[in-house]
Motif scaffolding. Structure first.
Motif, PDB file in Angstrom:
ATOM      1  N   ALA A   1     -11.494  17.367 -19.116  1.00 51.55           N
ATOM      2  CA  ALA A   1     -12.321  17.199 -17.922  1.00 51.55           C
ATOM      3  C   ALA A   1     -12.604  15.715 -17.667  1.00 51.55           C
ATOM      4  N   ARG A   2     -12.882  14.974 -18.730  1.00 45.59           N
ATOM      5  CA  ARG A   2     -13.103  13.524 -18.610  1.00 45.59           C
ATOM      6  C   ARG A   2     -11.888  12.858 -17.951  1.00 45.59           C
ATOM      7  N   HIS A   3     -10.709  13.232 -18.455  1.00 47.45           N
ATOM      8  CA  HIS A   3      -9.479  12.635 -17.908  1.00 47.45           C
ATOM      9  C   HIS A   3      -9.348  12.943 -16.415  1.00 47.45           C
ATOM     10  N   TYR A   4      -9.576  14.210 -16.056  1.00 48.74           N
ATOM     11  CA  TYR A   4      -9.448  14.576 -14.642  1.00 48.74           C
ATOM     12  C   TYR A   4     -10.446  13.793 -13.792  1.00 48.74           C
ATOM     13  N   ILE A   5     -11.676  13.642 -14.316  1.00 48.24           N
ATOM     14  CA  ILE A   5     -12.708  12.978 -13.523  1.00 48.24           C
ATOM     15  C   ILE A   5     -12.398  11.484 -13.398  1.00 48.24           C
ATOM     16  N   ASP A   6     -11.969  10.858 -14.507  1.00 43.73           N
ATOM     17  CA  ASP A   6     -11.761   9.409 -14.482  1.00 43.73           C
ATOM     18  C   ASP A   6     -10.465   9.015 -13.769  1.00 43.73           C
ATOM     19  N   TYR A   7      -9.381   9.765 -14.014  1.00 48.07           N
ATOM     20  CA  TYR A   7      -8.086   9.352 -13.478  1.00 48.07           C
ATOM     21  C   TYR A   7      -7.538  10.275 -12.407  1.00 48.07           C
ATOM     22  N   GLY A   8      -8.230  11.407 -12.159  1.00 50.27           N
ATOM     23  CA  GLY A   8      -7.701  12.400 -11.230  1.00 50.27           C
ATOM     24  C   GLY A   8      -7.383  11.828  -9.862  1.00 50.27           C
ATOM     25  N   MET A   9      -8.319  11.039  -9.309  1.00 44.38           N
ATOM     26  CA  MET A   9      -8.109  10.528  -7.958  1.00 44.38           C
ATOM     27  C   MET A   9      -6.970   9.507  -7.944  1.00 44.38           C
ATOM     28  N   LYS A  10      -6.862   8.708  -9.013  1.00 41.04           N
ATOM     29  CA  LYS A  10      -5.782   7.719  -9.076  1.00 41.04           C
ATOM     30  C   LYS A  10      -4.424   8.403  -9.210  1.00 41.04           C
ATOM     31  N   GLU A  11      -4.375   9.460 -10.024  1.00 43.53           N
ATOM     32  CA  GLU A  11      -3.084  10.096 -10.312  1.00 43.53           C
ATOM     33  C   GLU A  11      -2.583  10.958  -9.165  1.00 43.53           C
ATOM     34  N   THR A  12      -3.518  11.619  -8.436  1.00 42.37           N
ATOM     35  CA  THR A  12      -3.058  12.558  -7.415  1.00 42.37           C
ATOM     36  C   THR A  12      -3.340  12.071  -6.000  1.00 42.37           C
TER      37      THR A  12
END
Lengths: 227, 114
Positions: A35-46
């Motif tokens: 969840a941390r990963h999705y929150i921190d990098y989710g917007m950058k990655e997708t």
């Protein structure tokens, strides 16, 4: 006797499983690394502003394809089960003037709102599934207001099938271009703009059409059929 | 009472209540309603496990650092859709049972005795 033992056993098992859920999940704590990963990098990655949408359509995209398949199977099975059903139904009363007049003006607005919800799935709460169901609710209003109204089954199946096939083709294009099924092969754009997040809006529009057609088909089948 | 006890309590009450309805009622429609109540409880339980104190909805249109866990929400999105599909299927089976037995009472359905 054996029934009672089974019921008690069921409740004991249920209590144990619920207890372990409550015990190991302290309320309000930050728990998982994923969840941390999705929150921190989710917007950058997708490139998607709405992280839930990014999880549903990209990170767990394969799961969503399966979900759409389950929905399709349920709608088909419902059609097969209710095929040729005839009730000794009473005469249908036409709906009142107020309902039928209001339905005429509200119907396009509900369709517009549903379309808005699934087109903006990557920016605001909502997405293909709620949008599709909102569109189906517009058709429910139509069925209630005009009892004679029929939606052609051919149109519904055609919409549903085309959307499903395009979804799979989008996934396969990702496989061809980036070596991964349902990979995001379109440019990500600036997060927050309507044309951003690559294939997420595309897939959610397809899901919106598919769910809308499927749920309308379910409503059409559940509607009492004319003799 | 803190928030955790409230949400977990509500979820567990919904699950237990739903199972009680599904296990004790004789009317098929009421059994399906019970299953739906249970499903709502399970969804609430999942969402509650994903809550992070002070977090907002996981939509990053500001410089928010504290948002709740998005994974349970995505799972519940799936669960709701599957729940609707299962309910529609169950209702269509009930329609067929009613057509055959002219009753929604499970005691009057011979095939469901055990």
């Amino acid at each position: 006797m054996i029934k009672k033992v089974l019921i008690i056993l069921l409740f004991v098992l249920l209590g144990l499983s619920l207890y372990s859920v409550v015990k190991y999940n302290t309320f309000g704590e930050d728990k998982t690394v994923v969840a941390r990963h999705y929150i921190d990098y989710g917007m950058k990655e997708t490139g998607s502003q709405n992280i839930v949408t990014a999880v549903v359509v990209l990170y767990r995209g394969f799961d969503t394809l399966g979900e759409v398949t389950v929905l399709f199977l349920a709608a088909t099975a419902l059609g097969a089960l209710l095929h040729g059903l005839r009730f000794k139904s009473k005469e249908k009363e036409p709906s009142s003037l107020i309902v039928s007049t209001a339905a005429r003006y509200i119907f396009p607005l509900i369709i517009l709102f549903g379309t808005y919800v699934f087109v903006h799935g990557h920016l605001t709460p909502g997405g293909g599934f709620p949008g599709g169901v909102i569109i189906a609710s517009a058709f429910l209003l139509l069925f209630l207001a005009y009892t004679q109204k029929e939606v052609s089954e051919k149109t519904l199946s055609l919409t549903e099938g085309t959307a499903g096939i395009l979804y799979v083709i989008t996934g396969l294009l990702g496989l061809v271009m980036l070596n991964s099924f349902l990979a995001n092969f379109l440019p990500k754009g600036i997060p927050g703009k309507l044309l951003s997040a690559g294939i997420i809006p595309l897939i959610y529009i397809l899901i919106g059409f598919k769910v809308g057609a499927e749920m309308t088909g379910v409503l059409r089948n559940l509607k009492e059929e004319e003799k | 009472m803190n928030g955790g006890a409230m949400f977990y309590g509500a979820a567990i009450a919904l699950i237990i209540g739903g199972i009680m309805i599904a296990a004790t009622k004789r009317n098929l429609i009421k059994i399906i309603i019970g299953l739906n109540i249970m499903e709502t409880g399970v969804n609430l339980l999942l969402i509650t496990t994903g809550y992070i104190s002070g977090g907002t909805a996981p939509i990053m249109n500001k410089t928010w650092t504290k948002v709740v866990d998005p994974i349970p929400q995505a799972l519940v999105l799936t669960a709701i859709v599957i729940g609707v599909a299962v309910t529609a299927m169950a209702l269509s089976i009930v329609v067929r049972i009613y057509e055959k037995n002219n009753s929604l009472d499970i005691r009057k359905i011979k095939e469901m005795r055990w």
